[in-house]
Motif scaffolding. Structure first.
Motif, short mmCIF file in Angstrom:
data_model
loop_
_atom_site.label_atom_id
_atom_site.label_comp_id
_atom_site.label_asym_id
_atom_site.label_seq_id
_atom_site.Cartn_x
_atom_site.Cartn_y
_atom_site.Cartn_z
N UNK A 267 4.26 4.38 13.45
CA UNK A 267 5.91 3.26 14.12
C UNK A 267 5.36 2.01 12.83
N UNK A 268 3.85 1.91 12.95
CA UNK A 268 3.84 0.47 11.93
C UNK A 268 3.75 0.47 10.41
N UNK A 269 4.13 1.81 9.77
CA UNK A 269 4.10 2.70 8.77
C UNK A 269 5.78 1.90 8.85
N UNK B 245 1.07 -0.92 -0.08
CA UNK B 245 -0.29 -0.31 0.01
C UNK B 245 1.08 1.51 -0.31
N UNK B 246 1.96 1.11 0.55
CA UNK B 246 2.88 2.40 0.40
C UNK B 246 4.19 2.43 -0.57
N UNK B 247 4.27 1.77 -1.37
CA UNK B 247 3.97 1.73 -2.35
C UNK B 247 3.28 1.82 -3.65
N UNK B 248 2.14 2.14 -3.23
CA UNK B 248 1.07 2.85 -4.44
C UNK B 248 0.07 4.53 -4.21
N UNK B 249 -0.27 3.81 -2.99
CA UNK B 249 -1.23 5.31 -2.18
C UNK B 249 -0.83 4.90 -0.47
N UNK C 44 -3.39 5.61 1.64
CA UNK C 44 -4.23 3.49 1.36
C UNK C 44 -3.80 3.32 2.51
N UNK C 45 -2.85 3.33 2.80
CA UNK C 45 -1.99 1.97 4.37
C UNK C 45 -3.01 3.11 5.17
N UNK D 145 9.76 -4.18 5.11
CA UNK D 145 9.38 -5.44 5.71
C UNK D 145 9.77 -6.16 4.42
N UNK D 146 9.98 -5.86 3.08
CA UNK D 146 10.51 -7.05 2.88
C UNK D 146 12.44 -7.00 2.49
N UNK D 147 12.82 -6.24 3.64
CA UNK D 147 14.46 -6.43 3.33
C UNK D 147 14.38 -7.36 4.92
#
Length: 365
Positions: free
Chosen positions: A289-291, A47-51, A54-55, A297-299
């Motif tokens: 914090x979650x954001x 979601x961060x990578x999009x909008x 939205x996240x 997360x991918x790393x």
């Protein structure tokens, strides 16, 4: 991490009392709720990578627990989290009678998730639910699974005081999440034996009753596309050969199959999944914090997982089996060596006192 460096009982619970893991076998860990947590982080990262908006709207669906005040969480003197390290208590909560409430529920799964934000390495210690520790509120010894019934802060405080940890954040995930996630991906295909099919019957009935689903029984061996209820029932089987060991294998199978399907979802499908899952998550971690966690997360790499205590003794009290750690002080040292391998650690006075008290009460060293 440094120390002093400078109510309801379900049939699974009853079965655990009777069938203790063999001392000769290495205990396997339950990753079911951890993997769901990582799915959530993946959803947010996408979601961060999009909008970005939205996240944030996704996260608004979670239940933010403002009753757990990070400023009042108990931490032993001399214990503090090393810079760049995030420690999270992850609870898989057996809230079968109240879909969106954890009041009075047991924490079937308890994990300490330690994230090194500099190296992106993640280490996880699963604390066995029957572990006999001192409760932070009553100062009496009990199974750590019971602490959550009196609130997540009691669980966090108890983990901190017994294990010299500095945990301030928690995530609790409802039992029903597993049902919803599997349904959201369209089910998973599994080879089921006749014995497994028969054992699934009572579980299916129970889960149908608590979730409002109407899933069907399996009557014979075969290859099935299991829906959420059936898959959860399959993952809970413990009465076949292999007991709890075989159950953890089934859990990993269901989750691995589910993850493969999640990876193939498009953004609209992921949003639908998030809409279903996030409302069943309770946490005191703030949205910002979650954001921040999700952005990397991918790393993340799960470097190693272990079950704790590393050595469990047999102890019965009034006919009920408990699992006290053998020499709590020694095992806390080993836990810190595992979770925080680059740091020096010496047990706090509080851990030493609890360890001595445990030995005196149980006679187990």
């Amino acid at each position: 991490m440094s120390g002093r460096r400078s109510k309801h009982i379900d049939e699974d619970y009853e079965e655990e009392v009777v069938r203790k893991p063999s001392k000769k076998k290495k205990k396997k860990k339950r990753h079911i709720f951890l993997k769901i947590l990582l799915v959530l982080l993946m959803l947010i990262a996408i979601a961060l990578g999009t909008i970005v908006g939205f996240a944030y709207s996704m996260l608004d669906q979670m239940e933010f627990d403002n009753q757990v005040d990070k400023n009042t969480i108990e931490v032993n003197d001399g214990v503090e989290t090393a810079k760049g390290t995030v420690n999270i208590a992850l609870f898989g909560v057996d809230a079968r009678n109240q879909k969106n409430s954890y009041s009075g529920s047991l924490s079937d799964v308890i994990m300490i998730v330690s994230i090194n934000q500099d190296t992106k390495k993640v280490r996880i210690a699963s604390v066995y639910r029957d572990t006999y520790l001192q409760m932070s509120d009553t100062k009496k010894f009990d199974k750590i699974t019971h602490a959550f019934g009196r609130g997540p802060q009691i669980s966090i405080n108890s983990l901190n005081s017994n294990l010299d940890l500095d945990i301030k954040d928690y995530v609790a995930i409802n039992f029903n999440v597993v049902v919803d996630v599997v349904d959201a991906v369209g089910g998973v295909t599994v080879d089921v034996t006749r014995e497994e099919a028969l054992q699934m019957t009572n579980y299916i009935d129970e889960i149908n009753n608590t979730t409002g689903h109407k899933s069907k029984h399996l009557t014979k061996a075969g290859t099935y596309t299991l829906d959420g209820v059936q898959a959860t029932a399959y993952a809970r089987i413990r009465y076949t050969e292999g007991g709890d060991w075989k159950r953890t294998e089934r859990q990993r199978k269901i989750l691995d199959l589910t993850f493969e399907k999640v990876k193939k979802m498009n953004l609209a499908q992921l949003k639908s999944l998030a809409d279903t899952v996030l409302k069943q998550v309770s946490t005191n971690i703030t949205t910002s914090q979650i954001i921040s966690l999700a952005a990397s997360a991918g790393s993340y790499e799960i470097e190693e997982t272990k079950g704790w205590p590393f050595e469990v003794a047999d102890y019965k009290l009034n006919g009920v089996w408990y699992g006290p750690p053998r020499n709590l002080e020694k095992q806390v040292i080993e836990l810190h060596e595992f979770l925080f391998p680059e740091e020096e650690y010496e047990p706090s006075e509080n851990v030493r006192a609890i360890s001595d008290k445990l030995i005196k009460q149980t006679g187990i060293k």
